[in-house]
Scaffold this active site. Structure first.
Site, short mmCIF file in Angstrom:
data_model
loop_
_atom_site.label_atom_id
_atom_site.label_comp_id
_atom_site.label_asym_id
_atom_site.label_seq_id
_atom_site.Cartn_x
_atom_site.Cartn_y
_atom_site.Cartn_z
N SER A 104 0.95 -1.19 -0.08
CA SER A 104 -0.05 0.04 0.00
C SER A 104 0.81 1.43 0.12
O SER A 104 2.02 1.28 0.45
CB SER A 104 -0.87 -0.06 1.20
OG SER A 104 -1.74 -1.16 1.02
N1 SAH Z 1 -1.15 -4.62 4.18
C1 SAH Z 1 -0.29 -4.70 2.97
C2 SAH Z 1 -1.34 -4.76 1.56
C3 SAH Z 1 -1.26 -5.60 0.94
S1 SAH Z 1 -2.37 -5.61 -0.61
C4 SAH Z 1 0.92 -4.43 2.81
O1 SAH Z 1 1.25 -3.36 3.61
O2 SAH Z 1 1.78 -4.59 1.73
C5 SAH Z 1 -3.73 -6.55 0.07
C6 SAH Z 1 -3.61 -7.91 0.60
O3 SAH Z 1 -4.78 -8.55 0.69
C7 SAH Z 1 -2.94 -8.98 -0.65
O4 SAH Z 1 -1.83 -9.36 -0.18
C8 SAH Z 1 -4.02 -9.92 -0.89
O5 SAH Z 1 -3.35 -11.13 -1.21
C9 SAH Z 1 -4.77 -9.77 0.40
N2 SAH Z 1 -6.02 -10.37 0.39
C10 SAH Z 1 -7.00 -10.49 -0.47
N3 SAH Z 1 -8.12 -11.05 -0.30
C11 SAH Z 1 -8.11 -11.22 1.15
C12 SAH Z 1 -8.84 -12.31 1.91
N4 SAH Z 1 -10.04 -12.45 1.61
N5 SAH Z 1 -8.24 -12.63 3.02
C13 SAH Z 1 -7.06 -12.21 3.61
N6 SAH Z 1 -6.35 -11.66 2.64
C14 SAH Z 1 -6.54 -11.13 1.32
#
Ligand code: SAH
Length: 213
Positions: free
Chosen positions: A64
């Protein structure tokens, strides 16, 4: 795994950018100043690590944007010692910010590749979440509930009921809601049965995936 003076200098500048954009929490700015974000990204992206932008990580996901991480963390409105749940571990950067605030952190990721990678990586930097869970964030994590705060870091097409149910009274769910673009939405549990809802503008996230695997 190097953190040089150049990286540290760039981080200071990033903190100034975030202040200008309206981030006021000292604890959050201190965390961002401290965490080597470049190490959470693939090496080819090191030059981009300290601009205020989201970037691709493994499994078609993104780390993010720093402003988004900072804003969501502020909105979570938690204090040292609180227990929080993060949905979407991804690179682990947001997890690291929560740990720097002195929180007990459980985090759920549903992409196995990312889950495994981040589980190995975070302890190398000294970050130890209480639990990293490979699973589906839509159902939250009953075993450690109720939480003092829940933060969703992917775009949710709707608000999952179990997440509201797993909040303590007084706690907040910070969740970007929408399909193409999302409205940052904060629900505060005001009693066993009641929730307040506030909205904080438009953001863009990768989708919170349903029914995968
Ligand atoms: N907090 C992260 C943001 C990653 S983007 C950071 O700081 O890098 C969002 C993430 O949510 C992705 O890794 C994706 O695989 C995950 N995601 C998507 N759907 C999900 C679900 N139903 N349960 C858990 N994680 C999920």
């Amino acid at each position: 795994m190097k953190d040089t003076f150049t990286h540290q200098g760039l981080r200071k500048k990033l903190v100034e950018v975030l202040k200008k954009k309206g981030i006021v929490s000292k604890a959050v700015l201190t965390a961002i100043n401290k965490i080597p974000r470049h190490l959470f990204m693939d090496s080819s992206f090191i030059d981009h690590a300290y601009v205020d932008k989201a970037f691709p990580i493994a499994a078609d996901q993104t780390i993010s944007q720093p402003y988004t991480v900072a804003r969501q963390t502020e909105l979570l409105d938690v204090k040292t010692g609180d227990i929080v749940l993060e949905i979407g571990t991804g690179s682990g950067y947001q997890t690291a910010v929560l740990l720097e605030l002195g929180l007990t952190v459980c985090s759920i990721e549903r992409q196995n590749e990312l889950f495994k990678k981040t589980k190995l990586f975070l302890p190398k930097l000294g970050y130890r979440p209480k639990k990293l869970i490979f699973g589906d964030g839509y159902i939250g994590h009953k075993a450690e509930a109720p939480f003092d705060g829940i933060i969703v870091t992917a775009g949710a097409p709707f608000v999952p009921k179990p997440l509201l149910a797993q909040l303590k009274v007084g706690a907040k769910l910070v969740i970007p809601v929408g399909d193409e673009a999302q409205i940052m939405t904060v629900f505060t549990r005001t009693s066993e049965t009641d929730f307040d809802k506030e909205e904080f503008g438009e953001f863009r996230f990768v989708p919170l995936l349903e029914n995968k695997n």
